[in-house]
Design a protein around this motif. Sequence first.
Motif, PDB file in Angstrom:
ATOM      1  N   TYR A 278       0.838  -1.205   0.000  1.00  0.00           N
ATOM      2  CA  TYR A 278       0.000   0.000   0.000  1.00  0.00           C
ATOM      3  C   TYR A 278       0.873   1.256   0.000  1.00  0.00           C
ATOM      4  O   TYR A 278       0.631   2.202  -0.738  1.00  0.00           O
ATOM      5  CB  TYR A 278      -0.943  -0.004   1.213  1.00  0.00           C
ATOM      6  CG  TYR A 278      -1.941   1.120   1.128  1.00  0.00           C
ATOM      7  CD1 TYR A 278      -3.142   0.945   0.427  1.00  0.00           C
ATOM      8  CD2 TYR A 278      -1.673   2.363   1.688  1.00  0.00           C
ATOM      9  CE1 TYR A 278      -4.045   1.987   0.290  1.00  0.00           C
ATOM     10  CE2 TYR A 278      -2.574   3.411   1.551  1.00  0.00           C
ATOM     11  CZ  TYR A 278      -3.757   3.213   0.858  1.00  0.00           C
ATOM     12  OH  TYR A 278      -4.629   4.248   0.725  1.00  0.00           O
ATOM     13  N   VAL A 279       1.917   1.227   0.831  1.00  0.00           N
ATOM     14  CA  VAL A 279       2.807   2.387   0.948  1.00  0.00           C
ATOM     15  C   VAL A 279       3.514   2.630  -0.394  1.00  0.00           C
ATOM     16  O   VAL A 279       3.621   3.760  -0.866  1.00  0.00           O
ATOM     17  CB  VAL A 279       3.831   2.170   2.092  1.00  0.00           C
ATOM     18  CG1 VAL A 279       4.954   3.202   2.053  1.00  0.00           C
ATOM     19  CG2 VAL A 279       3.131   2.231   3.448  1.00  0.00           C
ATOM     20  N   LYS A 280       3.947   1.534  -1.040  1.00  0.00           N
ATOM     21  CA  LYS A 280       4.650   1.665  -2.337  1.00  0.00           C
ATOM     22  C   LYS A 280       3.720   2.259  -3.391  1.00  0.00           C
ATOM     23  O   LYS A 280       4.125   3.092  -4.194  1.00  0.00           O
ATOM     24  CB  LYS A 280       5.132   0.287  -2.803  1.00  0.00           C
ATOM     25  CG  LYS A 280       6.480  -0.066  -2.196  1.00  0.00           C
ATOM     26  CD  LYS A 280       7.058  -1.274  -2.910  1.00  0.00           C
ATOM     27  CE  LYS A 280       8.456  -1.582  -2.419  1.00  0.00           C
ATOM     28  NZ  LYS A 280       8.807  -2.977  -2.694  1.00  0.00           N
ATOM     29  N   ALA A 281       2.481   1.795  -3.390  1.00  0.00           N
ATOM     30  CA  ALA A 281       1.535   2.229  -4.421  1.00  0.00           C
ATOM     31  C   ALA A 281       0.995   3.636  -4.170  1.00  0.00           C
ATOM     32  O   ALA A 281       0.468   4.266  -5.080  1.00  0.00           O
ATOM     33  CB  ALA A 281       0.378   1.233  -4.493  1.00  0.00           C
ATOM     34  N   ASN A 282       1.104   4.096  -2.946  1.00  0.00           N
ATOM     35  CA  ASN A 282       0.499   5.395  -2.618  1.00  0.00           C
ATOM     36  C   ASN A 282       1.491   6.334  -1.954  1.00  0.00           C
ATOM     37  O   ASN A 282       1.125   7.106  -1.061  1.00  0.00           O
ATOM     38  CB  ASN A 282      -0.708   5.197  -1.685  1.00  0.00           C
ATOM     39  CG  ASN A 282      -1.766   4.316  -2.304  1.00  0.00           C
ATOM     40  OD1 ASN A 282      -2.600   4.781  -3.047  1.00  0.00           O
ATOM     41  ND2 ASN A 282      -1.705   3.023  -2.006  1.00  0.00           N
ATOM     42  N   ALA A 283       2.740   6.262  -2.392  1.00  0.00           N
ATOM     43  CA  ALA A 283       3.808   6.995  -1.703  1.00  0.00           C
ATOM     44  C   ALA A 283       3.486   8.470  -1.489  1.00  0.00           C
ATOM     45  O   ALA A 283       3.746   9.018  -0.415  1.00  0.00           O
ATOM     46  CB  ALA A 283       5.107   6.849  -2.477  1.00  0.00           C
ATOM     47  N   ARG A 284       2.889   9.106  -2.490  1.00  0.00           N
ATOM     48  CA  ARG A 284       2.712  10.555  -2.372  1.00  0.00           C
ATOM     49  C   ARG A 284       1.656  10.918  -1.315  1.00  0.00           C
ATOM     50  O   ARG A 284       1.866  11.782  -0.487  1.00  0.00           O
ATOM     51  CB  ARG A 284       2.349  11.146  -3.725  1.00  0.00           C
ATOM     52  CG  ARG A 284       3.306  12.298  -4.029  1.00  0.00           C
ATOM     53  CD  ARG A 284       3.069  12.944  -5.355  1.00  0.00           C
ATOM     54  NE  ARG A 284       3.520  12.136  -6.469  1.00  0.00           N
ATOM     55  CZ  ARG A 284       2.861  12.032  -7.629  1.00  0.00           C
ATOM     56  NH1 ARG A 284       1.726  12.663  -7.812  1.00  0.00           N
ATOM     57  NH2 ARG A 284       3.329  11.290  -8.602  1.00  0.00           N
ATOM     58  N   THR A 285       0.526  10.224  -1.353  1.00  0.00           N
ATOM     59  CA  THR A 285      -0.541  10.555  -0.399  1.00  0.00           C
ATOM     60  C   THR A 285      -0.129  10.190   1.026  1.00  0.00           C
ATOM     61  O   THR A 285      -0.506  10.859   1.976  1.00  0.00           O
ATOM     62  CB  THR A 285      -1.853   9.808  -0.729  1.00  0.00           C
ATOM     63  OG1 THR A 285      -1.498   8.493  -1.093  1.00  0.00           O
ATOM     64  CG2 THR A 285      -2.624  10.501  -1.813  1.00  0.00           C
ATOM     65  N   ILE A 286       0.683   9.143   1.157  1.00  0.00           N
ATOM     66  CA  ILE A 286       1.080   8.713   2.494  1.00  0.00           C
ATOM     67  C   ILE A 286       1.952   9.748   3.184  1.00  0.00           C
ATOM     68  O   ILE A 286       1.811   9.999   4.371  1.00  0.00           O
ATOM     69  CB  ILE A 286       1.771   7.348   2.433  1.00  0.00           C
ATOM     70  CG1 ILE A 286       0.664   6.314   2.296  1.00  0.00           C
ATOM     71  CG2 ILE A 286       2.564   7.042   3.698  1.00  0.00           C
ATOM     72  CD1 ILE A 286       1.083   5.095   1.669  1.00  0.00           C
ATOM     73  N   LYS A 287       2.799  10.374   2.415  1.00  0.00           N
ATOM     74  CA  LYS A 287       3.642  11.431   2.984  1.00  0.00           C
ATOM     75  C   LYS A 287       2.758  12.463   3.654  1.00  0.00           C
ATOM     76  O   LYS A 287       3.096  13.026   4.676  1.00  0.00           O
ATOM     77  CB  LYS A 287       4.489  12.080   1.884  1.00  0.00           C
ATOM     78  CG  LYS A 287       5.830  11.394   1.724  1.00  0.00           C
ATOM     79  CD  LYS A 287       6.926  12.361   1.300  1.00  0.00           C
ATOM     80  CE  LYS A 287       8.217  11.608   1.152  1.00  0.00           C
ATOM     81  NZ  LYS A 287       8.577  11.316  -0.221  1.00  0.00           N
ATOM     82  N   LYS A 288       1.592  12.694   3.009  1.00  0.00           N
ATOM     83  CA  LYS A 288       0.681  13.711   3.545  1.00  0.00           C
ATOM     84  C   LYS A 288      -0.058  13.199   4.781  1.00  0.00           C
ATOM     85  O   LYS A 288      -0.352  13.938   5.682  1.00  0.00           O
ATOM     86  CB  LYS A 288      -0.326  14.123   2.467  1.00  0.00           C
ATOM     87  CG  LYS A 288       0.178  15.320   1.672  1.00  0.00           C
ATOM     88  CD  LYS A 288      -0.915  15.899   0.800  1.00  0.00           C
ATOM     89  CE  LYS A 288      -0.755  15.390  -0.629  1.00  0.00           C
ATOM     90  NZ  LYS A 288      -1.957  15.298  -1.393  1.00  0.00           N
ATOM     91  N   ASN A 289      -0.403  11.921   4.767  1.00  0.00           N
ATOM     92  CA  ASN A 289      -1.179  11.432   5.900  1.00  0.00           C
ATOM     93  C   ASN A 289      -0.824  10.012   6.357  1.00  0.00           C
ATOM     94  O   ASN A 289      -1.609   9.084   6.192  1.00  0.00           O
ATOM     95  CB  ASN A 289      -2.681  11.534   5.584  1.00  0.00           C
ATOM     96  CG  ASN A 289      -3.486  11.454   6.864  1.00  0.00           C
ATOM     97  OD1 ASN A 289      -2.917  11.400   7.954  1.00  0.00           O
ATOM     98  ND2 ASN A 289      -4.791  11.413   6.741  1.00  0.00           N
ATOM     99  N   PRO A 290       0.340   9.830   6.984  1.00  0.00           N
ATOM    100  CA  PRO A 290       0.685   8.487   7.479  1.00  0.00           C
ATOM    101  C   PRO A 290      -0.225   8.056   8.630  1.00  0.00           C
ATOM    102  O   PRO A 290      -0.318   6.871   8.931  1.00  0.00           O
ATOM    103  CB  PRO A 290       2.135   8.656   7.951  1.00  0.00           C
ATOM    104  CG  PRO A 290       2.299  10.105   8.234  1.00  0.00           C
ATOM    105  CD  PRO A 290       1.373  10.828   7.296  1.00  0.00           C
ATOM    106  N   ALA A 291      -0.914   9.016   9.239  1.00  0.00           N
ATOM    107  CA  ALA A 291      -1.774   8.689  10.384  1.00  0.00           C
ATOM    108  C   ALA A 291      -2.880   7.718   9.987  1.00  0.00           C
ATOM    109  O   ALA A 291      -3.234   6.815  10.760  1.00  0.00           O
ATOM    110  CB  ALA A 291      -2.374   9.967  10.970  1.00  0.00           C
ATOM    111  N   ASP A 292      -3.425   7.868   8.761  1.00  0.00           N
ATOM    112  CA  ASP A 292      -4.491   6.964   8.314  1.00  0.00           C
ATOM    113  C   ASP A 292      -3.976   5.533   8.180  1.00  0.00           C
ATOM    114  O   ASP A 292      -4.674   4.578   8.515  1.00  0.00           O
ATOM    115  CB  ASP A 292      -5.057   7.427   6.960  1.00  0.00           C
ATOM    116  CG  ASP A 292      -6.060   8.564   7.127  1.00  0.00           C
ATOM    117  OD1 ASP A 292      -6.413   8.884   8.283  1.00  0.00           O
ATOM    118  OD2 ASP A 292      -6.469   9.126   6.102  1.00  0.00           O
TER     119      ASP A 292
END
Length: 344
Positions: A234-248
């Motif tokens: 999931y982290v690999k596929a969504n690297a950009r959005t995760i930077k913004k919200n790792p809390a989710d």
Amino acid sequence: MKILSVETSCDETSLAVVEATGGLSLPRFKTEHHLIASQIAIHRPFGGVVPNLAKREHLKNLPFLYNDLRARGFDISKTDLIAATAGPGLEPALWTGINFAQALGGSAAKPVLGVNHLEGHLYSFLLSSPFRTKRELEKMFPAIVLLVSGGHTMLMRLSSLTEWHILGETLDDAAGEAYDKVARLLGLPYPGGPEIEKIAKKGNPHAVEFPRPMLGKPNYSFSFSGLKTAVLYYVKANARTIKKNPADIAASFQAAVIDVLAGKTRKAITEHEARSLVLVGGVAGNRAIREALGTLAAEKKIPFLVPTMEHNTDNAAMMAVAAYIAHLSGKTYPLKADGSLSLS
Ligand code: KG4
Ligand code: ZN
């Protein structure tokens, strides 16, 4: 009896002096001194515990902590028993505590015994025992124990304080290990458990539906490695959005862990008609997990026993409790580091 205990299985150097009374029928513990030197800052740059660094730090910390004990009035001549963790854990680290305890025992002519780290966690709830009578203690059995740490995840049935049966364990990663690995994926420091817990509070636990491994299986086995891999993809596929919200991600991962732990524990309580639920180990310090299992116990109308915060992660006070019970029941372990010592 007065017990001096030494714990060096991983990255905490700890000494405790505990007065134990009551025997096996109603053991009670009064902690006179409890010192813990954490090595977290030393290992943090490496993202995990480095065994030889841990050994070096224990060798440095042990005499320092012991001098501190003496400055606080500790007198070894008034001690009845010395205990050191024999395993499981990192062998170079375990040896430092064993050798230290043996040297102290040799010079003061006191008995020294080996104790099992898992029994320390198992009995840690007794440090804040709510039991006032033997009958009250007897009424807690059979108990279901969920032991969740960095190295272990197991469900046990306790028929009495000294008789247990392991219902199931993790087949791969332990729950704490999964927290640590997922934290690393999210760029959070070691140890990852408390970091994930902190940011999960601000996240949405339903943001990502991660798998609940083994939850549907008719057994008590756990598997957290697949969950970690699901987070990795999931982290690999969504690297950009995760930077913004790792809390989710943190909240969704934690929700999956809780569902599995609570689901398996619920099944164990029902099948074994448990009269109490015990939660122990480093991961038991997680408030969301405590809350979920507390709610489960309340729903089942059984007492929920969980150590105070300082007794969840590795500490010597819990090892003194294990030493007292091992000494009374005659089930002690050799004074030899055994990295994979199991519960027997
Ligand atoms: O019991 P422990 O101190 O050491 C072992 O015997 O393994 O457990 C350490 C583990 C680490 O993986 C750490 O990340 C985890 O317990 N841990 C937590 C929390 N505090 C410690 N995991 C989740 N939430 C926490 N608050
Ligand atoms: Zn531990």
